[in-house]
Design a protein around this motif. Structure first.
Motif, mmCIF file in Angstrom:
data_model
loop_
_atom_site.group_PDB
_atom_site.id
_atom_site.type_symbol
_atom_site.label_atom_id
_atom_site.label_comp_id
_atom_site.label_asym_id
_atom_site.label_seq_id
_atom_site.Cartn_x
_atom_site.Cartn_y
_atom_site.Cartn_z
ATOM 1 N N VAL A 148 1.918 1.804 -3.554
ATOM 2 C CA VAL A 148 0.802 2.308 -4.359
ATOM 3 C C VAL A 148 0.555 3.788 -4.076
ATOM 4 C CG1 VAL A 148 -1.692 2.137 -4.740
ATOM 5 C CG2 VAL A 148 -0.312 0.056 -4.583
ATOM 6 N N GLU A 149 0.564 4.170 -2.814
ATOM 7 C CA GLU A 149 0.337 5.573 -2.446
ATOM 8 C C GLU A 149 1.420 6.477 -3.020
ATOM 9 O OE1 GLU A 149 0.117 5.546 1.786
ATOM 10 O OE2 GLU A 149 -1.880 4.616 1.843
ATOM 11 N N GLN B 15 0.819 -1.200 0.000
ATOM 12 C CA GLN B 15 0.000 0.000 0.000
ATOM 13 C C GLN B 15 0.861 1.261 0.000
ATOM 14 O OE1 GLN B 15 -3.203 0.146 -0.507
ATOM 15 N NE2 GLN B 15 -3.154 2.391 -0.442
ATOM 16 N N SER C 205 0.916 6.867 -6.735
ATOM 17 C CA SER C 205 -0.207 7.775 -7.015
ATOM 18 C C SER C 205 0.204 9.220 -6.815
ATOM 19 C CB SER C 205 -1.400 7.426 -6.114
ATOM 20 O OG SER C 205 -1.857 6.117 -6.379
ATOM 21 N N GLN C 206 0.973 9.492 -5.776
ATOM 22 C CA GLN C 206 1.437 10.860 -5.528
ATOM 23 C C GLN C 206 2.320 11.345 -6.670
ATOM 24 O OE1 GLN C 206 3.375 10.543 -1.718
ATOM 25 N NE2 GLN C 206 1.453 10.125 -0.609
ATOM 26 N N LYS D 280 0.874 0.441 -13.708
ATOM 27 C CA LYS D 280 0.975 -0.326 -12.455
ATOM 28 C C LYS D 280 0.541 -1.769 -12.675
ATOM 29 C CE LYS D 280 -1.425 2.807 -10.079
ATOM 30 N NZ LYS D 280 -1.382 4.083 -10.835
ATOM 31 N N GLU E 216 2.296 10.214 -9.783
ATOM 32 C CA GLU E 216 1.427 10.368 -10.946
ATOM 33 C C GLU E 216 0.778 11.746 -10.960
ATOM 34 O OE1 GLU E 216 -0.728 6.424 -12.759
ATOM 35 O OE2 GLU E 216 -1.317 7.026 -10.742
ATOM 36 N N GLU E 217 0.228 12.106 -9.818
ATOM 37 C CA GLU E 217 -0.474 13.379 -9.722
ATOM 38 C C GLU E 217 0.488 14.553 -9.885
ATOM 39 O OE1 GLU E 217 -3.496 15.720 -6.630
ATOM 40 O OE2 GLU E 217 -2.891 13.640 -6.250
#
Length: 695
Positions: free
Chosen positions: A224-225, A221, A228-229, A240, A231-232
């Motif tokens: 993944v977090e 996790q 995502s950070q 992924k 990516e943004e």
């Protein structure tokens, strides 16, 4: 007072691909061990990193509960001798239960008296029992076990430390030369030397302080977090891939995501090669832009913290640059020469010693493709494309790119075929002929790709079985099972009116002509038929068809596979239909007696009553139309036509003694039933179906 128990097995780095299964085994075996040893406990939490397997058991009772049970012994007549004294059997039984003969009482079971004793077992201390947990750790199995140093112990990697705690107390035991203790090891570079776990409940806290995220799900996790950070922040779409995400989770203990870049000059190389270089070789996540195009960036996961990430990124960029430079060189080199010259190199590549070179295999695939194209009534243009695709289907195996990235076979074939000016249908078919590449994988989308795929797979399957390569157990190194499933799935997807057995015959004749088979032809055909029948059974059952119906429709072969599926579904519906009962019984009665026939010849002059003449006339009226309906793949209408024989069959059995004393009359009647049974069995073996359970 209940306590928390912890076991941690410290190892040299394990292969990431083994960790999920090892963790599952550990948690399941732990649950089973506590149940078998009657130790009450609460939640069981498993942990795993590349260097450790651990399990924490909460709320473990101090001791087993006391247990009182009634134990049955020998019968009374054995427990007492003729004089009414206790026999050796009774004395031994009571002693074995830790009791005396005075504790014995008799209890009647099914009219016979047996010795019984109430046995009381005092619960043992959990702490004393927990040392036996070492057998759980030693019982873990791995695809590959090794013996390390001079030790006789075989395990996946050398064991470096063991933590075993009951609350704050060490559970003493030893594995090899390693003794359990409170000391663990943190992150290889960031952790302190041999930190102490004072209390089992503190495990995760201590590990995180030592830069180890022991919980697999928590570690995943975190990755993944961070992805995502990133990516943004960068407006990227990070690819992924779940398998890659799972793998990198098991490659690190303390994950930190970082990114890097590579020169956009490498984007001239097909993206499949770039992605393969990043994912398969470097464990990097590729990146796409908003328009879906591959971008000259990558994301990776470091086993460590965020310090000096720029240095880490530059180092990884250098490694990737070398990889991509190789791919670029291969790509440019592969575009030299011609496809014919590349295909000619297949003559030097052995396919199977007994079956020749890859060039020989391509020749067979071309011949089979030609026959199937004719069978499917292809136009001259479509047939030419199919044969050309078959001719080129393996040429990319000699390219530098596929030699480096074997997983790109077919993919590079398609791309190079386009570059060399081949027609689009041909290029696509070169890629599709490998499909499906895995169980449940994507099937060819084009007709030409489907034909070449079937031709290639049939040659592989029959060729392998003809030289004695038959999958056994879990061993299937050539993927024959997957390829057989693929053949059937492709036939179904295209809904081709072609019998599987007809396709097999094409290959049998080719092998006979070239004298390739080393085994008896009849044995090969039997093995191949059984092999495909098992695969068809698997697919039918996967669709929810009951085993008895599967057996019924496959009794004499697979034939036109889409029609066989339809027949199975029709029969599954009829099993639930009470109005079909009369027809089922009539057809079943025919099958029961038809086996006794020695001929299927019928002489109407031997008929002795109207019912057998009427049945023969009804059969003649039904037969031709039934066969036509089956030939034109209309099984539902065909069954409806067949059931027109229901009443004539019942009247025949009501009015006629089949097993007549006159042998000629008897055989004539059996011959009539045999004629009818041939039509019935061409649909299914109705007697293999468990009808009575449904009506």
């Amino acid at each position: 007072m209940n306590r928390t128990v912890l076991f941690e097995l410290g190892l040299e780095e394990m292969p990431a691909r083994f960790i999920d299964d090892a963790l599952h085994q550990l948690t399941v075996r732990t649950k089973d061990w506590f149940k078998e040893n009657r130790i009450p406990c609460g939640a069981i939490q498993g942990y795993a990193t590349p260097r450790r397997l651990a399990v924490k058991i909460s709320d473990v009772a101090e001791q087993q509960p006391d247990m009182e049970e009634e134990v049955k012994g020998p019968a009374k007549k054995i427990a007492l001798d003729e004089e009414g004294n206790w026999s050796k059997a009774a004395i031994g039984f009571s002693k074995g239960q830790g009791q005396k003969v005075d504790d014995i009482y008799f209890k009647e079971i099914n009219g016979t008296e047996y010795v019984h004793i109430n046995k009381f077992t005092k619960g043992e201390s959990s702490f004393q029992l927990l040392a036996g947990f070492r057998e759980v750790l030693l019982g873990l199995s791995f695809p590959k076990n090794m013996r390390w140093g001079n030790s006789d112990l075989r395990f996946i990697r050398p064991i470096r430390w063991i933590v075993a705690l009951y609350g704050d107390t060490v559970i003493p035991f030893q594995i090899g030369k390693v003794t359990s203790a409170k000391h663990t090891y943190g992150h290889r570079f960031l952790g302190s030397h041999s930190p102490t776990i004072s209390e089992a409940e503190e495990y995760e806290t201590v590990m995180e302080r030592e830069f180890v995220i022991a919980d697999v799900n928590k570690r995943k996790q975190l990755i993944v977090e961070q992805l995502s950070q990133l990516e943004e922040a960068e407006n990227w779409l990070i690819m992924k891939d779940e398998a890659l995400l799972n793998e990198v989770t098991h490659l690190v203990e303390y994950p930190t995501v970082f990114s890097g870049a590579f020169s956009d000059e490498f984007l001239e190389v097909p993206e499949e090669a770039l992605i393969t270089s990043m994912k398969e070789h470097q464990r990097y996540f590729p990146i796409r832009g908003g328009d879906g195009s591959l971008q000259p960036y990558f994301v990776a996961v470091r086993n460590g913290n965020s310090e000096h990430l720029d240095t880490v990124s530059r180092g990884n960029e250098k490694v990737l640059k070398a990889r991509l430079a190789d791919a670029q060189f291969f790509y440019r080199e592969d575009q030299k020469g011609s496809l014919e010259k590349k295909a000619a190199k297949l003559q030097k590549m052995v396919y199977q010693e007994e079956l020749g070179t890859l060039a020989d295999k391509v020749d067979r695939v071309k011949a089979i493709t030609d026959e199937i194209s004719t069978l499917l009534d292809f136009s001259e243009a479509a047939a030419a494309k199919a044969i050309r695709a078959a001719e080129l289907c393996k040429f990319d195996l000699v390219t530098h790119m596929v030699d480096e990235f074997s997983e790109l076979q077919g993919i590079m074939g398609e791309k190079y075929a386009r570059l060399f000016g081949e027609e689009e249908d041909v290029a696509v078919a070169i890629r599709e002929h490998y499909m499906p590449t895995q169980a449940g994988g994507e099937l060819p989308a084009t007709v030409i790709g489907s034909v070449v795929s079937i031709a290639d797979k049939l040659d592989t399957i029959i060729g392998s079985i003809s030289i004695g390569i038959i999958p056994t157990g879990s061993q299937d190194p050539y993927g024959l099972r997957r390829q057989a499933l693929g053949v059937l799935q492709i036939l179904r997807q295209n809904n081709w009116p072609v019998s599987l057995e007809h396709l097999l015959d094409i290959v049998y004749k080719l092998y006979a002509k070239e004298q390739l088979s080393e085994r008896n032809e009849a044995e090969v055909k039997q093995d191949v038929q059984e092999f495909f029948t098992i695969r068809a059974s698997y697919l039918l059952k996967d669709e929810g068809i009951e085993p008895d119906i599967v057996e019924a429709v496959l009794v004499h072969g697979i034939h036109v596979y889409p029609v066989t599926i339809e027949k199975a579904k029709i029969l599954a519906d009829k099993r639930q239909d009470p109005s079909f009962k009369s027809s089922q019984e009539a057809l079943g009665r025919v099958l029961n007696l038809a086996e006794k026939a020695v001929t299927s010849e019928v002489n109407p002059e031997l008929f002795e009553n109207k019912s057998e003449a009427d049945l023969y006339e009804s059969y003649q009226q039904v037969h031709d139309e039934y066969k036509q309906l089956m030939a034109t793949e209309q099984p539902e209408k065909a069954l409806r036509k067949l059931t027109e024989l229901t009443e004539p069959i019942h009247l025949f059995f009501d009015k006629t003694m089949v097993m007549a004393e006159d042998e000629k009359v008897k055989q004539n009647r059996l011959g009539l039933l045999h004629l009818i049974s041939d039509d019935i069995m061409s649909f299914a073996d109705f007697n293999a179906i468990q009808w009575k359970q449904q009506f």
